[in-house]
Every structure is written in C-alpha cells, then in structure tokens.
Design a protein around this motif. Structure first.
Motif, PDB file in Angstrom:
ATOM      1  N   ALA A  99      34.319  29.099  52.648  1.00  0.00           N
ATOM      2  CA  ALA A  99      34.243  30.260  53.541  1.00  0.00           C
ATOM      3  C   ALA A  99      33.222  31.251  53.011  1.00  0.00           C
ATOM      4  O   ALA A  99      33.101  31.460  51.802  1.00  0.00           O
ATOM      5  N   ALA A 100      32.468  31.866  53.916  1.00  0.00           N
ATOM      6  CA  ALA A 100      31.493  32.892  53.547  1.00  0.00           C
ATOM      7  C   ALA A 100      31.739  34.147  54.375  1.00  0.00           C
ATOM      8  O   ALA A 100      32.639  34.190  55.215  1.00  0.00           O
ATOM      9  N   GLN A 101      30.940  35.180  54.119  1.00  0.00           N
ATOM     10  CA  GLN A 101      31.025  36.459  54.835  1.00  0.00           C
ATOM     11  C   GLN A 101      32.421  37.081  54.747  1.00  0.00           C
ATOM     12  O   GLN A 101      32.860  37.759  55.675  1.00  0.00           O
ATOM     13  N   ASN A 102      33.109  36.826  53.658  1.00  0.00           N
ATOM     14  CA  ASN A 102      34.476  37.329  53.464  1.00  0.00           C
ATOM     15  C   ASN A 102      35.419  36.885  54.574  1.00  0.00           C
ATOM     16  O   ASN A 102      36.368  37.597  54.931  1.00  0.00           O
ATOM     17  N   LEU A 108      35.038  47.363  44.082  1.00  0.00           N
ATOM     18  CA  LEU A 108      34.069  46.409  43.555  1.00  0.00           C
ATOM     19  C   LEU A 108      33.622  45.369  44.578  1.00  0.00           C
ATOM     20  O   LEU A 108      32.699  44.599  44.306  1.00  0.00           O
ATOM     21  N   GLU A 109      34.261  45.362  45.732  1.00  0.00           N
ATOM     22  CA  GLU A 109      33.995  44.327  46.741  1.00  0.00           C
ATOM     23  C   GLU A 109      32.510  44.151  47.070  1.00  0.00           C
ATOM     24  O   GLU A 109      32.026  43.017  47.166  1.00  0.00           O
ATOM     25  N   PRO A 110      31.716  45.239  47.223  1.00  0.00           N
ATOM     26  CA  PRO A 110      30.296  45.053  47.575  1.00  0.00           C
ATOM     27  C   PRO A 110      29.489  44.343  46.488  1.00  0.00           C
ATOM     28  O   PRO A 110      28.385  43.851  46.758  1.00  0.00           O
ATOM     29  N   ALA A 170      35.347  38.080  47.807  1.00  0.00           N
ATOM     30  CA  ALA A 170      35.469  39.451  47.318  1.00  0.00           C
ATOM     31  C   ALA A 170      36.597  40.235  47.963  1.00  0.00           C
ATOM     32  O   ALA A 170      37.178  41.131  47.344  1.00  0.00           O
ATOM     33  N   ARG A 171      36.921  39.932  49.220  1.00  0.00           N
ATOM     34  CA  ARG A 171      37.880  40.738  49.968  1.00  0.00           C
ATOM     35  C   ARG A 171      39.260  40.698  49.312  1.00  0.00           C
ATOM     36  O   ARG A 171      39.863  39.638  49.177  1.00  0.00           O
ATOM     37  N   ALA A 172      39.750  41.842  48.876  1.00  0.00           N
ATOM     38  CA  ALA A 172      41.053  41.916  48.223  1.00  0.00           C
ATOM     39  C   ALA A 172      42.160  41.681  49.233  1.00  0.00           C
ATOM     40  O   ALA A 172      42.105  42.197  50.350  1.00  0.00           O
ATOM     41  N   PRO A 173      43.173  40.890  48.874  1.00  0.00           N
ATOM     42  CA  PRO A 173      44.294  40.700  49.797  1.00  0.00           C
ATOM     43  C   PRO A 173      45.102  41.990  49.919  1.00  0.00           C
ATOM     44  O   PRO A 173      44.827  42.973  49.222  1.00  0.00           O
ATOM     45  N   GLY A 174      46.087  41.976  50.787  1.00  0.00           N
ATOM     46  CA  GLY A 174      46.932  43.146  50.946  1.00  0.00           C
ATOM     47  C   GLY A 174      47.749  43.422  49.694  1.00  0.00           C
ATOM     48  O   GLY A 174      47.947  42.554  48.840  1.00  0.00           O
ATOM     49  N   LEU A 175      48.220  44.660  49.593  1.00  0.00           N
ATOM     50  CA  LEU A 175      48.984  45.068  48.418  1.00  0.00           C
ATOM     51  C   LEU A 175      50.246  44.222  48.261  1.00  0.00           C
ATOM     52  O   LEU A 175      50.620  43.843  47.138  1.00  0.00           O
ATOM     53  N   ALA A 176      50.922  43.906  49.366  1.00  0.00           N
ATOM     54  CA  ALA A 176      52.141  43.092  49.286  1.00  0.00           C
ATOM     55  C   ALA A 176      51.836  41.708  48.750  1.00  0.00           C
ATOM     56  O   ALA A 176      52.597  41.156  47.944  1.00  0.00           O
ATOM     57  N   THR A 177      50.715  41.122  49.177  1.00  0.00           N
ATOM     58  CA  THR A 177      50.320  39.808  48.681  1.00  0.00           C
ATOM     59  C   THR A 177      50.047  39.859  47.189  1.00  0.00           C
ATOM     60  O   THR A 177      50.463  38.966  46.432  1.00  0.00           O
ATOM     61  N   MET A 178      49.351  40.912  46.749  1.00  0.00           N
ATOM     62  CA  MET A 178      49.062  41.041  45.325  1.00  0.00           C
ATOM     63  C   MET A 178      50.344  41.212  44.518  1.00  0.00           C
ATOM     64  O   MET A 178      50.470  40.680  43.414  1.00  0.00           O
ATOM     65  N   VAL A 223      51.471  17.068  40.357  1.00  0.00           N
ATOM     66  CA  VAL A 223      51.156  18.046  41.405  1.00  0.00           C
ATOM     67  C   VAL A 223      50.858  19.374  40.716  1.00  0.00           C
ATOM     68  O   VAL A 223      51.739  19.952  40.071  1.00  0.00           O
ATOM     69  N   THR A 224      49.626  19.854  40.838  1.00  0.00           N
ATOM     70  CA  THR A 224      49.265  21.133  40.229  1.00  0.00           C
ATOM     71  C   THR A 224      48.539  21.996  41.247  1.00  0.00           C
ATOM     72  O   THR A 224      47.922  21.491  42.190  1.00  0.00           O
ATOM     73  N   PHE A 225      48.614  23.308  41.041  1.00  0.00           N
ATOM     74  CA  PHE A 225      47.874  24.241  41.879  1.00  0.00           C
ATOM     75  C   PHE A 225      47.347  25.364  41.005  1.00  0.00           C
ATOM     76  O   PHE A 225      48.062  25.913  40.160  1.00  0.00           O
ATOM     77  N   HIS A 226      46.075  25.707  41.224  1.00  0.00           N
ATOM     78  CA  HIS A 226      45.430  26.792  40.501  1.00  0.00           C
ATOM     79  C   HIS A 226      44.703  27.692  41.490  1.00  0.00           C
ATOM     80  O   HIS A 226      44.285  27.247  42.558  1.00  0.00           O
ATOM     81  N   ALA A 227      44.526  28.953  41.140  1.00  0.00           N
ATOM     82  CA  ALA A 227      43.798  29.893  41.981  1.00  0.00           C
ATOM     83  C   ALA A 227      42.954  30.804  41.105  1.00  0.00           C
ATOM     84  O   ALA A 227      43.208  30.958  39.906  1.00  0.00           O
ATOM     85  N   GLY A 228      41.942  31.389  41.730  1.00  0.00           N
ATOM     86  CA  GLY A 228      41.064  32.259  40.960  1.00  0.00           C
ATOM     87  C   GLY A 228      40.393  33.293  41.838  1.00  0.00           C
ATOM     88  O   GLY A 228      40.464  33.247  43.072  1.00  0.00           O
ATOM     89  N   PHE A 229      39.712  34.231  41.184  1.00  0.00           N
ATOM     90  CA  PHE A 229      39.066  35.343  41.866  1.00  0.00           C
ATOM     91  C   PHE A 229      37.556  35.153  41.913  1.00  0.00           C
ATOM     92  O   PHE A 229      36.977  34.411  41.107  1.00  0.00           O
ATOM     93  N   ALA A 230      36.904  35.863  42.824  1.00  0.00           N
ATOM     94  CA  ALA A 230      35.452  35.762  42.944  1.00  0.00           C
ATOM     95  C   ALA A 230      34.756  36.295  41.700  1.00  0.00           C
ATOM     96  O   ALA A 230      33.697  35.801  41.308  1.00  0.00           O
ATOM     97  N   SER A 231      35.334  37.294  41.076  1.00  0.00           N
ATOM     98  CA  SER A 231      34.756  37.898  39.877  1.00  0.00           C
ATOM     99  C   SER A 231      35.275  37.193  38.631  1.00  0.00           C
ATOM    100  O   SER A 231      36.484  37.166  38.379  1.00  0.00           O
ATOM    101  N   ALA A 232      34.371  36.634  37.832  1.00  0.00           N
ATOM    102  CA  ALA A 232      34.788  35.966  36.600  1.00  0.00           C
ATOM    103  C   ALA A 232      35.432  36.959  35.632  1.00  0.00           C
ATOM    104  O   ALA A 232      36.455  36.665  35.009  1.00  0.00           O
ATOM    105  N   SER A 233      34.861  38.159  35.531  1.00  0.00           N
ATOM    106  CA  SER A 233      35.427  39.157  34.613  1.00  0.00           C
ATOM    107  C   SER A 233      36.801  39.605  35.096  1.00  0.00           C
ATOM    108  O   SER A 233      37.715  39.829  34.294  1.00  0.00           O
ATOM    109  N   GLY A 234      36.958  39.736  36.422  1.00  0.00           N
ATOM    110  CA  GLY A 234      38.264  40.106  36.958  1.00  0.00           C
ATOM    111  C   GLY A 234      39.305  39.044  36.683  1.00  0.00           C
ATOM    112  O   GLY A 234      40.454  39.351  36.341  1.00  0.00           O
ATOM    113  N   HIS A 235      38.901  37.783  36.836  1.00  0.00           N
ATOM    114  CA  HIS A 235      39.851  36.702  36.576  1.00  0.00           C
ATOM    115  C   HIS A 235      40.246  36.686  35.095  1.00  0.00           C
ATOM    116  O   HIS A 235      41.430  36.526  34.769  1.00  0.00           O
ATOM    117  N   LEU A 236      39.274  36.861  34.203  1.00  0.00           N
ATOM    118  CA  LEU A 236      39.578  36.833  32.770  1.00  0.00           C
ATOM    119  C   LEU A 236      40.459  38.015  32.370  1.00  0.00           C
ATOM    120  O   LEU A 236      41.291  37.896  31.458  1.00  0.00           O
TER     121      LEU A 236
END
Length: 371
Positions: A315-318, A283-285, A168-176, A239-252
């Motif tokens: 990883a757990a507990q953010n 939305l993190e909580p 859930a923990r959002a990365p920093g703004l620069a990373t985003m 060679v492939t790489f994929h990433a995703g978010f904790a929230s399915a709706s956010g990812h979609l």
C-alpha cells in the motif's frame, strides 16, 4: 429476520479511525441506510454532514449501555459493525445485544482471546437466525483467505509465517492501546510443533518486502491467528506473526521499551501510548507512506517436493489503514445485497475470498503481489 427495503447498518465508533473509513465506503451504497453511532454525538453529526447524510443518521450510543439491545431494535438495525476498540479485555455485550435485537454483528477485533472465543455465542446466533463474526479485518479475515487460496498447492502445509509493516499514518489511540498492551508481555505460539513462549514486540527481525517498501524491522505480536490457524490447518507445525513500523528508529524504541517491560523495569507501556501517538502524528510527514503485508507458506507440494511461496500486499499514499476495513465493507455489501451469510457465531475465516476482500479496496493505492 425481517427485511426492509434498505439494509440499516449501524457503525459503532463510526467516527473513529477505522469507523470513518468504513462509513465513507458504505455511505455511497444505495441499498444501505447508514447510521453513525458513538458516545460523541457531535463528532457523529460532523461526519454525517461530510458524507451528505441526514442529521438523524448520527446517534449518541453507548456500547456499554444495559439497554443496547432495545436501542438497536428500536432503530431497526439489520447489521451492526463494531469498531470501538480496544477489544482486548472487552466482553461480548455488543454482540449479545445485536443477537437480542435480531441483528447481524461484525467486528474488527484484533484481540486473540476475543476473536477465538466468539463461538460461545454460536447457539444464540443460530436461534435468532443472524450472522455473527469477529476479526473482520486483516487478521484473520484476509490472512486466512490468503492461506485458503494457496492451501490446495500443498500436500502438507507445515509453516505459516506472516506479518504487517505499517506506513506513516498512525492508527487510532484505541488501536495503539490494544497493540501496546502486550508489549514485553509473554504469549504462546506454535513453532516446530511445540508451543513456545515469546514476548510482545520482541523477537526482532527484518523482512524483505517488495519495492518500494524494502526491508523493515518487525517484532512478534499476539494475534488471533496464533490460536486459530493450528486448528484450521491440520498438520501445520509453525504459525508466527510479526509487525513493524515505517520508522526504523520508532520501531527500535518500542522494541527497547518492550525489553524493559519483559525485565519488569517498567510495568507496562500504557502511560506512553498517548504521547507516542501524538509524536507519531507529528512525525508522519517525515516517514514513509508505504506499508505492506506478507503471508509466507512452506510445506510439501502436491508433487511431493518441498514448496515455499510468499504473497504480499503493498500500500502507498498512506492507504494502508484502509486494508483492515476491507472485510467489514465486503460483508456489509453482501448483506445489503441480499446475500445469505451463515447463521451462527464464528471468527471471520472461510467467509471471504481474497478477491472479495480486495474488491472492497478498489480506488485505493493497494497492490497485490500474488505468489
């Protein structure tokens, strides 16, 4: 390079998302004199106070300053850790300044061209006798360490598929800004022996992670490994790489927005990064605090039979955001302990083992599932 009783490390962007985590770890090492640097001196001083550091260990430093090399030399910096992204579109000004000051250089870059191109500084770094590395993060430092660990099981390794699902923990703004910068934009990757074009955050798929993470949506991402792995592992066809978010709706939502960029209905998602960052924090909580990474390898085993295996890190507990910091922490500890690292400039591969990397994450809720 002259040594001092303690190893002085400057974390540039040290009060940022990843920089803070690195500083928290290094501040407890008695062999390190830690300097926290960035444009905002007040933020640097607040973190220094929290960590029990002296006021003069917080500094106002502009990474783009023309006299950066002179500043580093005056501070007697032994090693600089550059966390001030996004690295997409940056040049090597900070790395060159570090070399000019006779300091080692480590960054957490995730920009494909930036990490792959660091070798252009190799001759300069060798002349100065310093260690320079880019991509000291989950990719390619940890991902390549995993492949290196299991490569001896293969007579021929043909496929490397890997990915990360965040908590859930959002990365920093620069990373985003960095990762959303290529949403819907084309890039090349190696699939079945041919270079094909895909688009950022498209190529939607679901991956089954170990419990308690479960299935997550993932999208294709443009990362250094796509350029580096085919050269590092001869014979690899995919060679492939994929990433995703904790929230399915956010990812979609991001997937749909990337489609609009690909279709040129939107120019880019740059204008959406800041509001999306704020929304994700609110939305993190309500979103899972668990994330994971996987590396799946296929090929022919040493016995001549088909071999397929998969490694995961959960990883757990953010605590997932601590994982990208592991390489910089491990390398800093090695340097502060007097360990000789190779002189020259290189992507961060073949320098750390999986054990080295995970040792830097002790105390966090991070669990390895070995293949």
């Amino acid at each position: 390079m002259p040594t001092s009783p303690t190893h002085t490390i400057l974390v540039l962007g040290g009060y940022g998302f990843f920089g803070t985590r690195i500083c928290q770890s290094l501040a407890t090492n008695q062999s390190i004199r830690l300097l926290i640097g960035g444009r905002d001196e007040d933020r640097a001083k607040r973190l220094a106070l929290e960590l029990g550091l002296a006021p003069d260990q917080a500094l106002a430093i502009d990474a783009n300053a023309a006299d950066l090399a002179q500043t580093l030399a005056a501070l007697r910096v032994d090693t600089i850790i550059h966390t001030a992204g996004p690295f997409q579109g940056q040049d090597y000004h900070v790395a060159r300044a570090a070399i000019g000051a006779g300091a080692n250089y480590i960054d957490l870059a995730d920009g494909r061209d930036f990490v792959a191109g660091i070798g252009q500084l190799d001759a300069l770094a060798r002349q100065r006798g310093v260690f320079v590395t880019s991509g000291a993060s989950s990719l390619p430092a940890l991902s390549s360490a995993v492949v290196d660990r299991y490569a001896p099981r293969f007579h021929q390794l043909t496929s490397i598929r890997h990915g990360i699902a965040s908590g859930a923990r959002a990365p920093g703004l620069a990373t985003m800004r960095g990762i959303f910068g290529y949403c819907g934009k084309p890039f090349s990757r190696l699939v079945a022996g041919h270079h094909e074009t895909t688009h950022g955050w498209l190529d939607l798929q679901r991956h089954q992670f170990a419990a308690p993470v479960g299935k997550r949506f993932l999208g294709s991402c443009d990362v250094p490994d796509l350029a580096l792995f085919p050269a590092r592992y001869p014979g690899v066809q995919t060679v492939t790489f994929h990433a995703g978010f904790a929230s399915a709706s956010g990812h979609l939502f991001v997937w749909a927005a990337a489609q609009l960029v690909r279709l040129r209905i939107l120019r880019s998602l740059a204008a959406l990064v800041a509001p999306l960052h704020r929304i994700s924090q609110h939305l993190e909580p309500f979103v899972s605090d668990k994330g994971a990474m996987f590396v799946a390898m296929e090929g022919v085993g040493v016995d001549g039979q088909a071999l397929s295996l998969e490694w995961q890190l959960v990883a757990a507990q953010n605590h997932g955001p601590h994982i990208p910091c592991g390489a910089a922490i491990a390398l800093a500890q090695k340097l502060a302990g007097g360990e000789e690292l190779p002189h020259g400039a290189m992507p961060c591969m073949g320098i750390l083992t999986v054990a080295d990397y995970l040792a830097a994450l002790q105390g966090f809720d991070v669990r390895e599932i070995a293949a």
